[in-house]
Motif scaffolding. Structure first.
Motif, PDB file in Angstrom:
ATOM      1  N   ALA A 224      22.679 158.637  37.142  1.00 45.42           N
ATOM      2  CA  ALA A 224      23.213 157.898  35.998  1.00 45.42           C
ATOM      3  C   ALA A 224      23.889 156.603  36.455  1.00 45.42           C
ATOM      4  N   VAL A 225      24.649 156.697  37.537  1.00 46.62           N
ATOM      5  CA  VAL A 225      25.330 155.512  38.081  1.00 46.62           C
ATOM      6  C   VAL A 225      24.304 154.492  38.567  1.00 46.62           C
ATOM      7  N   GLU A 226      23.231 154.978  39.200  1.00 47.90           N
ATOM      8  CA  GLU A 226      22.193 154.081  39.711  1.00 47.90           C
ATOM      9  C   GLU A 226      21.483 153.352  38.572  1.00 47.90           C
ATOM     10  N   LEU A 227      21.262 154.041  37.449  1.00 46.29           N
ATOM     11  CA  LEU A 227      20.624 153.406  36.297  1.00 46.29           C
ATOM     12  C   LEU A 227      21.492 152.274  35.749  1.00 46.29           C
ATOM     13  N   ALA A 228      22.793 152.544  35.588  1.00 47.31           N
ATOM     14  CA  ALA A 228      23.700 151.512  35.073  1.00 47.31           C
ATOM     15  C   ALA A 228      23.813 150.354  36.056  1.00 47.31           C
ATOM     16  N   SER A 229      23.900 150.671  37.344  1.00 47.44           N
ATOM     17  CA  SER A 229      24.030 149.634  38.370  1.00 47.44           C
ATOM     18  C   SER A 229      22.784 148.751  38.436  1.00 47.44           C
ATOM     19  N   ALA A 230      21.624 149.362  38.216  1.00 55.00           N
ATOM     20  CA  ALA A 230      20.368 148.607  38.297  1.00 55.00           C
ATOM     21  C   ALA A 230      20.270 147.537  37.218  1.00 55.00           C
ATOM     22  N   THR A 231      20.964 147.741  36.076  1.00 54.41           N
ATOM     23  CA  THR A 231      20.936 146.707  35.037  1.00 54.41           C
ATOM     24  C   THR A 231      21.757 145.490  35.459  1.00 54.41           C
ATOM     25  N   ARG A 232      22.716 145.681  36.367  1.00 56.56           N
ATOM     26  CA  ARG A 232      23.535 144.553  36.841  1.00 56.56           C
ATOM     27  C   ARG A 232      22.813 143.791  37.949  1.00 56.56           C
ATOM     28  N   ALA A 233      22.010 144.513  38.731  1.00 55.18           N
ATOM     29  CA  ALA A 233      21.288 143.887  39.844  1.00 55.18           C
ATOM     30  C   ALA A 233      19.898 144.512  39.937  1.00 55.18           C
ATOM     31  N   PRO A 234      18.954 144.069  39.094  1.00 53.71           N
ATOM     32  CA  PRO A 234      17.605 144.650  39.115  1.00 53.71           C
ATOM     33  C   PRO A 234      16.924 144.570  40.479  1.00 53.71           C
ATOM     34  N   VAL A 307      13.461 144.632  28.913  1.00 51.70           N
ATOM     35  CA  VAL A 307      14.042 144.492  30.257  1.00 51.70           C
ATOM     36  C   VAL A 307      14.508 145.844  30.790  1.00 51.70           C
ATOM     37  N   ILE A 308      15.084 146.657  29.906  1.00 47.73           N
ATOM     38  CA  ILE A 308      15.688 147.926  30.343  1.00 47.73           C
ATOM     39  C   ILE A 308      14.628 148.944  30.780  1.00 47.73           C
ATOM     40  N   ARG A 309      13.561 149.079  30.011  1.00 44.69           N
ATOM     41  CA  ARG A 309      12.584 150.132  30.322  1.00 44.69           C
ATOM     42  C   ARG A 309      11.921 149.952  31.694  1.00 44.69           C
ATOM     43  N   PRO A 310      11.534 148.736  32.095  1.00 47.59           N
ATOM     44  CA  PRO A 310      11.004 148.585  33.459  1.00 47.59           C
ATOM     45  C   PRO A 310      12.043 148.919  34.539  1.00 47.59           C
ATOM     46  N   ILE A 311      13.306 148.602  34.261  1.00 49.12           N
ATOM     47  CA  ILE A 311      14.363 148.926  35.227  1.00 49.12           C
ATOM     48  C   ILE A 311      14.518 150.433  35.349  1.00 49.12           C
ATOM     49  N   ILE A 312      14.526 151.135  34.210  1.00 48.17           N
ATOM     50  CA  ILE A 312      14.624 152.601  34.231  1.00 48.17           C
ATOM     51  C   ILE A 312      13.453 153.198  35.000  1.00 48.17           C
ATOM     52  N   GLY A 313      12.258 152.635  34.776  1.00 50.71           N
ATOM     53  CA  GLY A 313      11.074 153.138  35.468  1.00 50.71           C
ATOM     54  C   GLY A 313      11.104 152.913  36.965  1.00 50.71           C
ATOM     55  N   ALA A 314      11.900 151.924  37.416  1.00 52.00           N
ATOM     56  CA  ALA A 314      11.959 151.605  38.844  1.00 52.00           C
ATOM     57  C   ALA A 314      12.977 152.456  39.607  1.00 52.00           C
TER      58      ALA A 314
END
Length: 347
Positions: A224-234, A307-314
């Motif tokens: 969960a933390v990694e998902l939120a962090s990834a939105t700050r730095a894809p 933007v969010i869905r590709p980040i979640i997928g990564a």
């Protein structure tokens, strides 16, 4: 998980679905927010049964429901209440506003000025209202569902990012399919069935306490933390191409909301533990209103989900052995500042 709890929640959802057709995601998210003590922001065009949905949920839980139509001339006292001078007694009396209900529908919240929005969001966060020198707690359970109309922007006051962040979930409601719309029209022509109370406010409060016992593996929290962090730095998850579209990513409140909502979803689905897929499924609803897109993204007509869905997928989904809760000695291995992450014991 106790079978009675699972059956009760199933019956509650079934009772709501006897009236509401084709809004399964919205109904599930309403129950998730209710169990996790959160609030829901809903975006959808008029006529999609948003009001009927929350009103029906209120009947099923045996709670009180109030609908507030937000307009530009609304003032905070219209929401929270005010003091009224009683000439006969020579004293001020308090008249509580419509926010004092178990389920509150804030219809078209973006039509009211900032002061009114702040008054509502304050009671959402603090679960209390101060009038004069007295503080009045909001009833329990307490859920606010606010709606926004995406097709009309004239005469609206967009919610500031800091205020939108207070909502646990933002749900997008779309048109029903032709088959679902046929059933909707058929039910309205024949007359809606009477909705009975399956739960009580006290039972919902017990379920909210039960949610706190749902087990969350440390690797799921890390996910969960990694998902939120990834939105700050894809770029951290290999999506450098998306970095230019994000001005600000999700706050740490998003990580908290992901875990709390995932616990409620697990309980709603009859489990006593959270799966990584619970977090992944809820991620768009938790993140979409917390990510601020750049001017470049707006110029390209991108939506937050683009933007969010590709980040979640990564972000890699952890493989967690379920049902193996760490013992006291193993808990000491859970990652703290500057230590290695905890890995579950081999079977």
């Amino acid at each position: 998980m106790d079978t009675d709890t699972s059956r009760t929640l199933e019956r509650a959802l079934y009772e709501v679905k006897r009236t509401i057709v084709g809004q399964d995601v919205l109904l599930e998210r309403l129950f998730v927010a209710l169990l996790a003590r959160g609030h829901v922001l809903v975006e959808g065009v008029p006529g999609l049964a948003k009001t009927l949905a929350v009103k029906t949920v209120a009947r099923v839980i045996g709670g009180e429901f109030h609908r507030i139509q937000f307009t530009p001339d609304l003032v905070p006292a219209d929401l929270v209440g005010t003091r009224i001078y009683n000439q006969r007694d020579g004293e001020f009396q308090v008249a509580l506003g419509p926010v004092f209900a178990n389920l509150v529908l804030a219809d078209e919240i973006n039509r009211a000025p900032a002061k009114v929005q702040s008054a509502l969001l304050e009671v959402m966060e603090e679960r209390q209202v101060t009038i004069g020198r007295q503080t009045y707690p909001a009833p329990e359970p307490f859920l606010v569902m606010a709606t926004e109309n995406p097709i009309e922007s004239e005469g609206t006051y967009p919610l500031p990012e800091a205020q939108v962040d207070r909502f646990m979930l933002k749900v997008l409601v779309d048109y029903p399919s032709p088959a679902e719309e046929f059933v909707i029209v058929e039910r309205m022509v024949a007359g809606l069935p009477d909705t009975g109370a399956v739960l009580s406010p006290e039972a919902v409060a017990q379920l909210q306490t039960h949610v706190e016992t749902v087990y969350v593996d440390p690797s799921v929290i890390e996910y969960a933390v990694e998902l939120a962090s990834a939105t700050r730095a894809p770029s951290r998850v290999g999506r450098d191409d998306l970095a230019r579209f994000v001005t600000y990513g999700a706050s740490p409140r998003a990580s908290i909301s992901l875990v709390l909502a995932a616990r409620a979803l697990a309980l709603l689905r009859g489990r006593d533990h959270v799966l990584p897929t619970d977090v992944r499924e809820l991620a768009p609803d938790v993140l979409r209103h917390r990510v601020v897109l750049s001017y470049e993204a707006l110029a390209d007509d991108l939506q937050p989900d683009d933007v969010i869905r590709p980040i979640i997928g990564a972000v890699r989904v952890p493989a967690t052995p379920l049902g193996e809760r760490p013992t006291g000695s193993e808990l000491s291995g859970i990652r703290q500042e500057g230590t290695e992450p905890w890995t579950p014991p081999a079977r």
